[in-house]
Design a protein around this motif. Structure first.
Motif, PDB file in Angstrom:
ATOM      1  N   MET A   1       0.831  -1.211   0.000  1.00  0.00           N
ATOM      2  CA  MET A   1       0.000   0.000   0.000  1.00  0.00           C
ATOM      3  C   MET A   1       0.866   1.263   0.000  1.00  0.00           C
ATOM      4  O   MET A   1       0.569   2.220  -0.696  1.00  0.00           O
ATOM      5  N   ARG A   2       1.947   1.240   0.799  1.00  0.00           N
ATOM      6  CA  ARG A   2       2.831   2.396   0.825  1.00  0.00           C
ATOM      7  C   ARG A   2       3.500   2.622  -0.530  1.00  0.00           C
ATOM      8  O   ARG A   2       3.650   3.740  -0.985  1.00  0.00           O
ATOM      9  N   PHE A   3       3.905   1.494  -1.163  1.00  0.00           N
ATOM     10  CA  PHE A   3       4.506   1.605  -2.482  1.00  0.00           C
ATOM     11  C   PHE A   3       3.519   2.218  -3.470  1.00  0.00           C
ATOM     12  O   PHE A   3       3.873   3.073  -4.282  1.00  0.00           O
ATOM     13  N   LEU A   4       2.270   1.785  -3.421  1.00  0.00           N
ATOM     14  CA  LEU A   4       1.243   2.310  -4.314  1.00  0.00           C
ATOM     15  C   LEU A   4       1.035   3.796  -4.075  1.00  0.00           C
ATOM     16  O   LEU A   4       0.908   4.586  -5.025  1.00  0.00           O
ATOM     17  N   ALA A   5       1.025   4.205  -2.798  1.00  0.00           N
ATOM     18  CA  ALA A   5       0.840   5.623  -2.479  1.00  0.00           C
ATOM     19  C   ALA A   5       1.991   6.452  -3.036  1.00  0.00           C
ATOM     20  O   ALA A   5       1.779   7.543  -3.588  1.00  0.00           O
ATOM     21  N   GLY A   6       3.215   5.925  -2.909  1.00  0.00           N
ATOM     22  CA  GLY A   6       4.362   6.640  -3.454  1.00  0.00           C
ATOM     23  C   GLY A   6       4.296   6.749  -4.963  1.00  0.00           C
ATOM     24  O   GLY A   6       4.581   7.806  -5.540  1.00  0.00           O
ATOM     25  N   ALA A   7       3.943   5.661  -5.637  1.00  0.00           N
ATOM     26  CA  ALA A   7       3.847   5.665  -7.097  1.00  0.00           C
ATOM     27  C   ALA A   7       2.776   6.633  -7.575  1.00  0.00           C
ATOM     28  O   ALA A   7       2.969   7.372  -8.556  1.00  0.00           O
ATOM     29  N   VAL A   8       1.641   6.633  -6.894  1.00  0.00           N
ATOM     30  CA  VAL A   8       0.558   7.548  -7.273  1.00  0.00           C
ATOM     31  C   VAL A   8       0.984   8.999  -7.097  1.00  0.00           C
ATOM     32  O   VAL A   8       0.689   9.860  -7.935  1.00  0.00           O
ATOM     33  N   SER A   9       1.700   9.276  -6.000  1.00  0.00           N
ATOM     34  CA  SER A   9       2.129  10.664  -5.767  1.00  0.00           C
ATOM     35  C   SER A   9       3.097  11.126  -6.850  1.00  0.00           C
ATOM     36  O   SER A   9       3.033  12.275  -7.300  1.00  0.00           O
ATOM     37  N   LEU A  10       3.980  10.233  -7.312  1.00  0.00           N
ATOM     38  CA  LEU A  10       4.919  10.593  -8.377  1.00  0.00           C
ATOM     39  C   LEU A  10       4.187  10.793  -9.698  1.00  0.00           C
ATOM     40  O   LEU A  10       4.518  11.701 -10.473  1.00  0.00           O
ATOM     41  N   LEU A  11       3.202   9.965  -9.977  1.00  0.00           N
ATOM     42  CA  LEU A  11       2.413  10.120 -11.202  1.00  0.00           C
ATOM     43  C   LEU A  11       1.645  11.433 -11.193  1.00  0.00           C
ATOM     44  O   LEU A  11       1.596  12.154 -12.201  1.00  0.00           O
ATOM     45  N   LEU A  12       1.070  11.760 -10.045  1.00  0.00           N
ATOM     46  CA  LEU A  12       0.349  13.034  -9.930  1.00  0.00           C
ATOM     47  C   LEU A  12       1.304  14.213 -10.107  1.00  0.00           C
ATOM     48  O   LEU A  12       0.941  15.237 -10.699  1.00  0.00           O
ATOM     49  N   ALA A  13       2.508  14.069  -9.593  1.00  0.00           N
ATOM     50  CA  ALA A  13       3.501  15.125  -9.762  1.00  0.00           C
ATOM     51  C   ALA A  13       3.823  15.329 -11.233  1.00  0.00           C
ATOM     52  O   ALA A  13       3.916  16.469 -11.714  1.00  0.00           O
ATOM     53  N   LEU A  14       4.002  14.233 -11.971  1.00  0.00           N
ATOM     54  CA  LEU A  14       4.278  14.337 -13.407  1.00  0.00           C
ATOM     55  C   LEU A  14       3.121  15.006 -14.137  1.00  0.00           C
ATOM     56  O   LEU A  14       3.327  15.899 -14.973  1.00  0.00           O
ATOM     57  N   LEU A  15       1.915  14.608 -13.818  1.00  0.00           N
ATOM     58  CA  LEU A  15       0.744  15.211 -14.462  1.00  0.00           C
ATOM     59  C   LEU A  15       0.627  16.696 -14.115  1.00  0.00           C
ATOM     60  O   LEU A  15       0.232  17.511 -14.965  1.00  0.00           O
ATOM     61  N   ALA A  16       0.986  17.062 -12.882  1.00  0.00           N
ATOM     62  CA  ALA A  16       0.926  18.475 -12.482  1.00  0.00           C
ATOM     63  C   ALA A  16       1.924  19.301 -13.280  1.00  0.00           C
ATOM     64  O   ALA A  16       1.626  20.428 -13.685  1.00  0.00           O
ATOM     65  N   LEU A  17       3.121  18.751 -13.516  1.00  0.00           N
ATOM     66  CA  LEU A  17       4.127  19.480 -14.282  1.00  0.00           C
ATOM     67  C   LEU A  17       3.745  19.582 -15.753  1.00  0.00           C
ATOM     68  O   LEU A  17       4.181  20.504 -16.454  1.00  0.00           O
ATOM     69  N   LEU A  18       2.930  18.658 -16.232  1.00  0.00           N
ATOM     70  CA  LEU A  18       2.470  18.688 -17.622  1.00  0.00           C
ATOM     71  C   LEU A  18       1.124  19.379 -17.779  1.00  0.00           C
ATOM     72  O   LEU A  18       0.619  19.503 -18.909  1.00  0.00           O
ATOM     73  N   ALA A  19       0.542  19.819 -16.674  1.00  0.00           N
ATOM     74  CA  ALA A  19      -0.825  20.342 -16.697  1.00  0.00           C
ATOM     75  C   ALA A  19      -1.043  21.466 -17.711  1.00  0.00           C
ATOM     76  O   ALA A  19      -2.039  21.449 -18.439  1.00  0.00           O
ATOM     77  N   PRO A  20      -0.152  22.488 -17.801  1.00  0.00           N
ATOM     78  CA  PRO A  20      -0.404  23.533 -18.791  1.00  0.00           C
ATOM     79  C   PRO A  20      -0.451  23.007 -20.223  1.00  0.00           C
ATOM     80  O   PRO A  20      -1.279  23.460 -21.032  1.00  0.00           O
ATOM     81  N   ALA A  21       0.422  22.048 -20.554  1.00  0.00           N
ATOM     82  CA  ALA A  21       0.402  21.478 -21.899  1.00  0.00           C
ATOM     83  C   ALA A  21      -0.860  20.647 -22.121  1.00  0.00           C
ATOM     84  O   ALA A  21      -1.452  20.670 -23.215  1.00  0.00           O
ATOM     85  N   LEU A  22      -1.285  19.905 -21.103  1.00  0.00           N
ATOM     86  CA  LEU A  22      -2.516  19.128 -21.224  1.00  0.00           C
ATOM     87  C   LEU A  22      -3.716  20.063 -21.377  1.00  0.00           C
ATOM     88  O   LEU A  22      -4.626  19.787 -22.177  1.00  0.00           O
ATOM     89  N   TRP A  23      -3.723  21.142 -20.631  1.00  0.00           N
ATOM     90  CA  TRP A  23      -4.783  22.163 -20.763  1.00  0.00           C
ATOM     91  C   TRP A  23      -4.762  22.774 -22.157  1.00  0.00           C
ATOM     92  O   TRP A  23      -5.816  23.009 -22.764  1.00  0.00           O
ATOM     93  N   ASN A  24      -3.557  22.979 -22.676  1.00  0.00           N
ATOM     94  CA  ASN A  24      -3.387  23.632 -23.973  1.00  0.00           C
ATOM     95  C   ASN A  24      -3.698  22.702 -25.138  1.00  0.00           C
ATOM     96  O   ASN A  24      -4.050  23.146 -26.226  1.00  0.00           O
ATOM     97  N   GLY A  25      -3.543  21.395 -24.903  1.00  0.00           N
ATOM     98  CA  GLY A  25      -3.703  20.442 -25.989  1.00  0.00           C
ATOM     99  C   GLY A  25      -2.474  20.324 -26.857  1.00  0.00           C
ATOM    100  O   GLY A  25      -2.496  19.624 -27.891  1.00  0.00           O
ATOM    101  N   TYR A  26      -1.390  20.967 -26.453  1.00  0.00           N
ATOM    102  CA  TYR A  26      -0.143  20.991 -27.219  1.00  0.00           C
ATOM    103  C   TYR A  26       0.915  21.586 -26.301  1.00  0.00           C
ATOM    104  O   TYR A  26       0.600  22.420 -25.440  1.00  0.00           O
TER     105      TYR A  26
END
Length: 463
Positions: free
Chosen positions: A1-26
């Protein structure tokens, strides 16, 4: 469970850093983006557009609209935050993953970092190179050779991407060298001084390799062993804005040595104000293009710059001070991110026409930016974090948390140096300081956690 929580937090971090591009569509574009993309397609170096970063973008194009490039930029940030946690907070495993994910999410939420990880521009490389340089010099004992090489590559990319970053990294290397030299005179710090000296050499080597990468890449692609051209012209633009160029021409013209004498009046706007830096550099009717443009005007403008320094040292000092102070106060997110990037569109039309439909369909083209709302948070957070750095450095040293103290001091010096270099050698703009300001918040997070952990350990010992 702890491993899953860590993996999810890293994935969310990646998505947060890509958020403007995802919002932009490019991926987010900038005025200069096209100049970097064009490096692999043109037959000469670009003015002010370093070839290595262009190769970074083109090498990660993969017919995927440059998404791999911004994913790699985001992963670099996540990796550096993780290494900071290992080095300064001694975290491992799930705790490190959770801190890395949560810390990156916080940086993306209340600073402008994600607008640089999502952007096709080397601005992010300046900040990541600063952080990687610190970790090369002050990082943890016993790290693997692979990690050291990866940190060195981040420094190399930053130094190879922009001459302003080279100046900043060189200043930081000299700053650490002075600290190390001073520490040798103080017995309790001699061990740190000896341990850090060879690491400083590693940082200096990475910087030197980054500098050398520029002429080597220009030689390989264009047969020209030269650095990125155009630096003299960028500097002269500030002299135009500050009125120093007009003063020099008024005192020296007519002079057949200077073609610019024929265009003195055009260094002013129609309302009589001094033409600004951007207008002189980029307006099609600028005197710059009438005396030879970026290729032909360089020698003359460099000569005027040198002679004006001798003739008016006081004016230069006063202008430099004003530019430095102004740059310190400019940290808003979104500078230059407008809807019209005609040059980038033209480059795509010429060399990557398959990209044009997605580029034009991007939300960025619709002038639908949230920067006014974002800056209600980003600006006060940035100023507060910057102001807190010297206080946290002092407290960290006083309480025996030297690693956090050195980190916060290093970031503070980097922000001061960056404001001086960009304000004086170019022209004050929000993005120059905003691209580094997230390091101030990271420094505050690390220092506060380090102090809290130190206090907790002390309390446990007392118990």
């Amino acid at each position: 469970m702890r491993f899953l929580a860590g993996a999810v937090s890293l994935l969310l971090a990646l998505l947060a850093l890509l958020a403007p591009a995802l919002w932009n569509g490019y991926p987010i574009s900038f005025h200069d983006t096209g100049g970097f993309i064009a490096r692999l397609f043109e037959n000469e170096p670009g003015f002010g557009r370093a070839t290595p970063y262009g190769l970074f973008l083109d090498g990660l194009y993969w017919h995927l609209s440059f998404w791999p490039a911004i994913v790699v930029q985001s992963l670099i940030v996540i990796g550096l935050v993780a290494e900071t946690g290992r080095s300064l907070l001694a975290l491992r495993g799930n705790r490190l993953a959770l801190l890395t994910g949560a810390g990156t999410l916080l940086l993306a939420a209340i600073t402008g970092i994600s607008w640089y990880t999502s952007q096709l521009l080397p601005d992010l490389a300046a900040a990541t190179a600063v952080l990687a340089l610190f970790l090369l010099i002050e990082g943890r004992e016993g790290r693997s050779l692979v990690v050291t090489i990866l940190l060195g590559l981040v420094v190399i990319l930053g130094a190879a991407s922009h001459t302003g970053t080279v100046a900043l990294l060189l200043g930081l290397v000299l700053y650490k060298a002075l600290l190390i030299a001073g520490a040798r005179l103080h017995a309790p710090l001699r061990h740190w001084s000896r341990r850090t000296t060879w690491r400083l050499g590693a940082g200096g080597l990475a910087l030197a390799l980054g500098v050398l990468t520029v002429p080597l890449s220009n030689q390989a692609l264009y047969g020209q062993f030269r650095f990125t051209p155009g630096g003299d012209i960028f500097l002269f633009g500030r002299l135009v804005q500050d009125g120093i160029a007009s003063r020099f021409l008024a005192d020296r013209c007519p002079d057949p040595a200077f073609k610019l004498c024929d265009y003195q009046a055009e260094l002013y706007e129609p309302d009589g104000s001094q033409r600004n830096n951007d207008s002189f550099l980029w307006w099609g009717g600028s005197p710059l293009y009438k005396i030879g443009g970026w290729e032909g005007a360089g020698p003359e403008l460099a000569q005027i710059t040198r002679e004006s320094l001798v003739a008016y040292p006081g004016l230069h000092l006063a202008a430099a001070w004003r530019a430095f102070v102004e740059q310190l106060g400019l940290i808003a997110t979104g500078d230059g991110l407008n809807e019209t990037h005609w040059h980038t569109q033209w480059i795509l039309e010429q060399y990557l026409p398959q990209e044009v439909p997605d580029f034009l369909a991007a939300r960025q083209r619709q002038k639908d930016f949230p920067f006014e709302a974002l800056n209600l948070v980003h600006i006060p957070v940035g100023f507060a974090a910057f102001a807190a750095l010297p206080f946290l450095a002092f407290v960290s040293f006083r309480r025996g948390r030297a690693g956090a103290g050195r980190f916060t001091a290093f970031v503070f010096v980097a922000l001061i140096g960056n404001a001086f270099i960009c304000g004086v050698l170019s022209n004050p703009h929000d993005r120059y300081e905003n691209r580094l300001i997230w390091l101030a918040l990271l420094g505050c997070i690390v220092a506060c956690l380090s102090l809290w952990r130190g206090r907790k350990l002390t309390n446990n010992q007392l118990d």
